[in-house]
Design an enzyme around this catalytic site. Structure first.
Site, mmCIF file in Angstrom:
data_model
loop_
_atom_site.group_PDB
_atom_site.id
_atom_site.type_symbol
_atom_site.label_atom_id
_atom_site.label_comp_id
_atom_site.label_asym_id
_atom_site.label_seq_id
_atom_site.Cartn_x
_atom_site.Cartn_y
_atom_site.Cartn_z
ATOM 1 N N GLU A 70 0.847 -1.195 0.000
ATOM 2 C CA GLU A 70 0.000 0.000 0.000
ATOM 3 C C GLU A 70 0.883 1.245 0.000
ATOM 4 O OE1 GLU A 70 -3.804 -1.518 2.653
ATOM 5 O OE2 GLU A 70 -2.363 -0.130 3.518
ATOM 6 N N GLU A 145 -14.168 8.089 -0.667
ATOM 7 C CA GLU A 145 -13.218 8.387 0.398
ATOM 8 C C GLU A 145 -11.816 8.643 -0.165
ATOM 9 O OE1 GLU A 145 -13.433 5.854 3.779
ATOM 10 O OE2 GLU A 145 -15.545 5.387 3.498
ATOM 11 N N GLU A 159 -11.553 4.392 -1.550
ATOM 12 C CA GLU A 159 -12.623 3.463 -1.892
ATOM 13 C C GLU A 159 -13.937 4.221 -1.988
ATOM 14 O OE1 GLU A 159 -12.971 0.670 1.301
ATOM 15 O OE2 GLU A 159 -13.535 2.175 2.778
ATOM 16 N N ASN A 161 -17.869 3.771 -0.553
ATOM 17 C CA ASN A 161 -18.823 3.043 0.277
ATOM 18 C C ASN A 161 -20.201 3.217 -0.342
ATOM 19 O OD1 ASN A 161 -18.084 1.524 2.688
ATOM 20 N ND2 ASN A 161 -17.017 3.410 3.292
ATOM 21 N N GLU A 167 -22.667 9.041 9.342
ATOM 22 C CA GLU A 167 -22.297 10.450 9.387
ATOM 23 C C GLU A 167 -22.988 11.291 8.319
ATOM 24 O OE1 GLU A 167 -18.704 8.189 7.613
ATOM 25 O OE2 GLU A 167 -20.262 7.857 9.108
ATOM 26 N N ARG A 216 -20.305 10.316 18.073
ATOM 27 C CA ARG A 216 -21.031 9.092 18.411
ATOM 28 C C ARG A 216 -20.778 8.739 19.867
ATOM 29 N NH1 ARG A 216 -19.766 5.748 13.022
ATOM 30 N NH2 ARG A 216 -18.504 7.587 12.633
ATOM 31 N N ARG A 412 -17.488 19.423 69.075
ATOM 32 C CA ARG A 412 -16.447 18.405 69.222
ATOM 33 C C ARG A 412 -16.673 17.572 70.480
ATOM 34 N NH1 ARG A 412 -12.669 15.549 71.898
ATOM 35 N NH2 ARG A 412 -12.121 17.409 73.079
ATOM 36 N N ASP A 413 -16.253 18.082 71.623
ATOM 37 C CA ASP A 413 -16.261 17.226 72.809
ATOM 38 C C ASP A 413 -17.665 16.899 73.297
ATOM 39 O OD1 ASP A 413 -15.248 15.689 74.789
ATOM 40 O OD2 ASP A 413 -14.168 17.267 75.834
ATOM 41 N N ALA A 414 -18.613 17.818 73.115
ATOM 42 C CA ALA A 414 -19.959 17.551 73.624
ATOM 43 C C ALA A 414 -20.576 16.353 72.923
ATOM 44 C CB ALA A 414 -20.835 18.788 73.469
ATOM 45 N N HIS A 415 -20.560 16.349 71.590
ATOM 46 C CA HIS A 415 -21.178 15.203 70.912
ATOM 47 C C HIS A 415 -20.296 13.961 70.996
ATOM 48 C CE1 HIS A 415 -18.902 14.841 67.060
ATOM 49 N NE2 HIS A 415 -18.741 16.148 67.136
ATOM 50 N N GLN A 416 -18.984 14.141 71.152
ATOM 51 C CA GLN A 416 -18.133 12.972 71.381
ATOM 52 C C GLN A 416 -18.518 12.308 72.694
ATOM 53 O OE1 GLN A 416 -13.873 13.442 70.779
ATOM 54 N NE2 GLN A 416 -13.423 12.017 72.431
ATOM 55 N N ARG A 485 -3.335 15.215 70.217
ATOM 56 C CA ARG A 485 -2.811 14.286 71.223
ATOM 57 C C ARG A 485 -1.280 14.243 71.243
ATOM 58 N NH1 ARG A 485 -7.077 9.894 68.867
ATOM 59 N NH2 ARG A 485 -8.932 10.671 69.926
ATOM 60 N N ASP A 519 -0.672 15.295 76.447
ATOM 61 C CA ASP A 519 -0.098 13.954 76.399
ATOM 62 C C ASP A 519 -0.885 13.089 77.357
ATOM 63 O OD1 ASP A 519 2.194 12.013 75.710
ATOM 64 O OD2 ASP A 519 2.188 12.020 77.908
ATOM 65 N N LYS A 582 -7.076 20.412 81.732
ATOM 66 C CA LYS A 582 -7.947 19.464 81.015
ATOM 67 C C LYS A 582 -8.475 18.435 82.020
ATOM 68 C CE LYS A 582 -7.906 16.200 77.116
ATOM 69 N NZ LYS A 582 -9.250 16.577 76.635
ATOM 70 N N HIS A 611 -11.085 23.348 81.125
ATOM 71 C CA HIS A 611 -11.951 22.388 80.428
ATOM 72 C C HIS A 611 -12.341 21.309 81.427
ATOM 73 C CE1 HIS A 611 -13.301 19.583 77.239
ATOM 74 N NE2 HIS A 611 -12.746 18.653 78.002
ATOM 75 N N HIS A 613 -15.743 18.248 82.511
ATOM 76 C CA HIS A 613 -16.931 17.492 82.118
ATOM 77 C C HIS A 613 -17.894 17.448 83.299
ATOM 78 C CE1 HIS A 613 -15.558 15.581 78.219
ATOM 79 N NE2 HIS A 613 -14.454 16.144 78.671
ATOM 80 N N THR A 746 -7.291 9.776 76.134
ATOM 81 C CA THR A 746 -6.912 9.078 74.903
ATOM 82 C C THR A 746 -5.435 9.324 74.571
ATOM 83 O OG1 THR A 746 -9.134 9.472 74.087
ATOM 84 C CG2 THR A 746 -7.508 8.763 72.491
#
Length: 1016
Positions: A70, A145, A159, A161, A167, A216, A412-416, A485, A519, A582, A611, A613, A746
């Site tokens: 070719e 083509e 060729e 087609n 298309e 396409r 933070r600490d309250a809902h933990q 921590r 710590d 703490k 701080h 509880h 912790t």
């Protein structure tokens, strides 16, 4: 160029033919030969040898040694001319289309007219097409083509087609002519040139009008070598509008795409007066598509359209193969489908944390965050004071304040402490602006760090860094505070020093202003790296003295007043800007608080921040006593989130100090309205409430930190010990005494809790634990702590227990971090990227360094379920019922309206169809019912978070297996080949290691994402 006849045997004849075709040429063993035997030849030297080699390959592959020649056009453009001919000799052209953008002979994008043709070349091509048509008496629609050499401008015929191609719509849009109708009319005998008969006018009246291009849309996955994907289309939304034409659509929501399905889903054509506008219109249309459930080429098409070469019309047929950036696109996030999948899953199967637990009352009031107007005039909040004065100046400012400064711990600490750390960002962010406008006098919001960091990823599928960024944006005037921590960062172990410094740096950049550093054994040596890192970041370092025992009790001589004063002086010398007391268990009695604060104010020059509880029920009295003694700042929780194991009640403390010389300056009405919001929010977390209904003097026995209380009860419940809670509390005190009466916070408190649970579950007394003759399998956390991995307590560890636990192993007495080599951060980043399958930014790296496995699991869950943090809390924990509607804001300006319509029955394969309406469009999500065994066995699916799990990239059959269980492999080794759709795909191991599991054999059928092997 088309191939010649098969080459003759005579070498001279071969050379002559090659010269006639013109170098460069291409040798080709066979049409459709998959590339076998193909080789370019640029000059005569080597031609005959190449032909001989190609013939041998052809013989081996196809059983015959025919070889063709070719013309090779190295930089080609593919252009087609549309022609129409009738039975009466009429023939016209409808101009040309550019079909250069191809992959494996499949056209990707077509455009008309070809952007690179001048008028003369266009005329040459169209005239050539007409000559071919006339020479063959061509009838009907056809495509002629050509290849055009981009370097020389030469044109070569390929060729014809003899049919209508997909298309053709591009040509129709730029000519205004209906080719399909014309084809039918021509077959009926109509004349071209007679518009009434065929719709086709004479050639002189056929003109170009504007520009058009066609794409396409297929299931060919560009991320998997364009192998067609398959599955069920769960959502389908197309595009429409002026200048947009859609043809050939065979896809719809709910359609099943099989592995034998034509991969083309739809073809879309866009028209506009100019080429640039047509491209922009197509780009916009493609972005409107939503196709879920199967992979598509949409991202790839967008990349092609937006590439400068495509827009300039300078592409050649090698464009895709030579342009790797086309494959570097951002994946579509598909957040809506992911969220629907999560909602469907939790609706059908329940949330693992909330399943079987208490649910919010059906008539519970919905949380409505209060709205406050911005304060009049310019109010300088604590954040602005810090920015103006710097950390040292800010500390002096704190000491100079007459009013008591207040930190709110609700986020933070309250809902933990109250809700096992399960509070979601959704509920915090809704009220953050209310804090900013209503309580601008707050010192800080404690909203980050501690257990909230890993719980966000581990249980809530939330990125803690996104929570921090959003809170920072909504509260610009209030300091944001975190709990660090020390050497443990926000984890439960020691990390190399550079990891701690990196984490602090990222937190400071992300919005943390005040770092409360402690710590777990009050060992200042273990806090120094963190303190230095905070100072280097320009933020506030608040060193914490963790309080335990009772300074007024002569029987607890280990922790007298002098111990705490000396500790505070060490922290002052270490460079802390603020000193925190703490009191994590709420053991600081009122009189002791007055004595301690008075002594500290006399002996150190730092502002003091208390701080505590409220587990005992009297901590507010301790706070007020500390205020009388001159404490500078106190922690409290919003009323509805206060009391018991959380902090004392903010509203009550504010009211108690009103009209006093130390009035906080906070508005009680604002606090009440914020508390109403939190009250409604708390109802939604009914599943996580502890059984503690009131203050409990039992805290003076067990000394359990408030932040641990609800979590330890959860652990006890999971072990079946919920009915023996008071035994656990007594064992906690016994375990503490066994360790020598240590500071419990912790992660040391976790170790005490682990031993207490072991003692109760195995019915062990303290004497049993110490009995040398009794063999006990101690928890790993106990072994690590007594080895010295958490540091050293005052007076060291009890030798008898340490010897029994360590079984001859020598403990360490130096700072644990000093024994750790610096982490290779970039190597860790690469490990995280490999594990998660995507790039990792700095905050994600910080998360990975703290929790590698947790982060990988979070990343996988986030990739599967999307931004679940945007879901309303009841939907997140409890799902929806038919008829329920939820409004989900996934980002500013993008809101999803989700309506659950129905839930189907469990099908034979164990799947359940959940029917939604999303923004008015129907969606069906299929979810496995985990309570029902599937009717047919299925293969395990690979876990995307595990790099060593090798998955099938596509459906097919296992052609070969190159390894066996136990084999050692290196990264890149071949392990499998899969045959599918007449192609073989080779699979390589992504990691080095040992084959620990081999799950398939040759001949096995597999589906995409099936787990094939595990490399350990």
């Amino acid at each position: 160029m088309p191939a010649t006849d098969p080459l003759p045997d005579d070498p001279d004849a071969i050379r002559a033919l090659a010269a006639k075709v013109g170098y460069p040429v291409m040798l080709k063993a066979s049409w459709g030969g998959g590339g076998r035997g193909m080789r370019p030849i640029t000059e005569e030297a080597g031609l005959i040898e190449a032909v001989s080699s190609a013939r041998r390959e052809a013989k081996a592959a196809f059983g015959k040694d025919e070889v063709y020649l070719e013309k090779l056009v190295q930089h080609a453009r593919h252009v087609e001319v549309q022609i129409l001919g009738d039975r009466h000799g009429g023939l016209v052209h409808l101009f040309e289309r550019d079909c250069t953008i191809q992959r494996r002979n499949q056209k990707v994008v077509e455009r008309a007219p070809a952007p690179y043709l001048d008028a003369a070349t266009r005329k040459t091509l169209t005239e050539a097409a007409l000559r071919i048509g006339r020479a063959t008496d061509y009838v009907g629609a056809g495509t002629v083509e050509f290849l055009m050499d981009a370097d020389t401008g030469a044109v070569y015929f390929i060729e014809v087609n003899p049919r209508i191609q997909v298309e053709h719509t591009v040509t129709e849009m730029v000519t205004g002519l209906d080719i399909v109708k014309a084809q039918i009319r021509i077959a009926e005998g109509g004349h071209i040139g007679n518009a009434d008969e065929t719709g086709i006018p004479p050639q002189a009246d056929i003109r170009l009008n504007g520009h058009a291009l066609q794409c396409r849309i297929t299931t060919e996955n560009p991320e998997n070598n364009f192998i067609p994907d398959y599955g069920r289309i769960t959502a389908y939304r197309g595009a429409f509008g002026f200048g947009i034409r859609v043809d050939g659509g065979t896809a719809y929501s709910g359609a099943v795409v099989t592995r034998h399905y034509d991969p083309m889903l739809e073809k879309i054509t866009a028209w506009a007066p100019t080429d640039a506008e047509a491209i922009a219109r197509m780009d916009r249309a493609l972005r409107e598509y939503r196709i879920r459930g199967v992979a598509t080429n949409l991202n790839f098409l967008e990349a092609v359209l937006n590439h400068p070469k495509f827009r300039a019309g300078t592409c050649t047929t090698r464009f895709i193969d030579e342009t790797p950036e086309l494959f570097r696109f951002t994946r579509r996030r598909d957040r809506a489908t992911k969220l629907l999948t999560y909602i469907a899953d939790v609706t059908v199967n329940g949330h693992p944390d909330a399943r079987g637990r208490a649910r919010p009352p059906e008539n519970a009031r919905a949380p409505e965050p209060p709205v406050f107007p911005p304060p009049p005039g310019a109010v300088e909040g604590a954040k602005q004071v810090l920015d103006r004065l710097g950390p040292t100046g800010f500390a002096a400012w704190m000491r100079d304040q007459t009013r008591v400064l207040v930190t709110d711990t609700t986020m933070r600490d309250a809902h933990q402490s109250l809700l096992a750390t399960r509070m979601r960002s959704f509920d915090m962010l809704r009220v953050a602006e209310g804090y900013s406008n209503g309580l601008p006098q707050l010192l800080s919001l404690e909203c980050w760090g501690g257990a909230t960091f890993d719980v966000a990823m581990r249980f809530l599928t939330e990125d803690p860094w996104e929570r921090l960024a959003a809170l920072r944006a909504r509260t610009p005037g209030i300091l944001l505070q975190m709990l660090l921590r020390g050497a443990n960062g926000v984890g439960y172990t020691n990390y190399p020093d550079n990891v701690v410094r990196f984490f602090v740096d990222q937190a400071a950049k992300a919005g943390i202003d005040l770092f409360r550093i402690f710590d777990c054994l009050n060992w200042v040596e273990n806090m120094r790296v963190a303190i230095d890192a905070v100072r280097e970041s320009g933020k506030l370092a608040e060193g914490a003295v963790c309080y335990t025992g009772d300074i007024l009790d002569p029987a607890r001589a280990k922790y007298p007043l002098r111990y705490y004063v000396d500790l505070a002086k060490q922290l002052e010398r270490a460079g802390c800007h603020i000193l925190a007391i703490k009191d994590m268990a709420g053991l600081l009695r009122p009189h002791a608080a007055r004595v301690l604060v008075t002594a500290l104010k006399q002996e150190i020059g730092l502002p003091i921040h208390l701080h505590t509880h409220d587990t005992s029920g009297i901590s507010a009295a301790s706070v007020l006593a500390a205020v009388d003694a001159g404490v500078d700042a106190v922690d409290a929780a919003m009323d509805a989130m206060s009391g018991t194991t959380a902090q004392p009640c903010l509203g009550s403390i504010v009211e108690a100090l009103r009209h006093d010389a130390r009035d906080t300056g906070l508005d009680p009405d604002v606090i009440r309205r914020l508390s109403f919001y939190w009250e409604a929010v708390r109802n939604q977390y009914a599943a996580f409430e502890s059984d503690l209904k009131s203050g409990a003097s039992e805290v003076y026995l067990h000394e359990m930190p408030g932040g641990q209380f609800t979590n330890l009860r959860e652990q006890a419940r999971s072990l079946g010990l919920d009915s023996r809670w008071h035994e656990v509390a007594a064992a906690y005190r016994a375990a503490n005494d066994l360790f020598g009466d240590i500071v419990k916070v912790t992660p040391s408190s976790k170790v005490v809790g682990d031993l207490a649970l072991l003692m109760v579950s195995q019915n062990l007394t303290a004497a049993d634990v110490l009995d040398p003759a009794r063999e006990i399998a101690f928890p790993a956390s106990v072994v690590e702590m007594l080895h010295g991995d958490l540091g050293q307590p005052p007076g060291g560890w009890p030798q008898a227990l340490q010897a029994k636990v360590l079984k001859g192993e020598t403990p360490i007495t130096v700072r644990p971090g000093s024994l750790l080599s610096p982490a290779d951060l970039e190597a860790e980043r690469e490990a995280a990227r490999t594990r998660c399958g995507r790039a990792i930014d700095d905050t994600e790296l910080a998360s990975y360094l703290m929790y590698p496995k947790v982060f990988a699991g979070f990343a996988a869950a986030a990739a599967k379920y999307g931004p679940v943090a945007a879901l309303p809390t009841p939907v997140y924990f409890y799902g929806m019922k038919p008829g329920d509607e939820a409004v989900v804001e996934i980002e500013a300006g993008k809101t999803l309206v989700v309506l659950l319509q129905a839930i189907g029955e469990t099908e034979e394969d164990g799947q359940v169809k959940v029917f939604f309406e999303l923004n008015g469009q129907p969606r069906i999500i299929r979810i496995p019912n985990r309570a029902v065994a599937a009717a047919r066995p299925t293969r395990r699916k690979a876990d995307e978070a595990e790099a060593g799990q090798i998955a099938a990239p596509m459906p097919g059959a296992i052609a070969s297996v190159a390894v066996k269980a136990g084999d050692t492999v290196q990264a890149g080794d071949v392990v499998f080949t899969i045959e599918a759709m007449k192609m073989e795909t080779v699979l390589h191991t992504p990691v080095a290691g040992t084959v620990t599991e081999l799950l398939v054999a040759p001949g096995d059928q597999v589906d995409a994402k099936d787990l094939l092997a595990v490399i350990g």
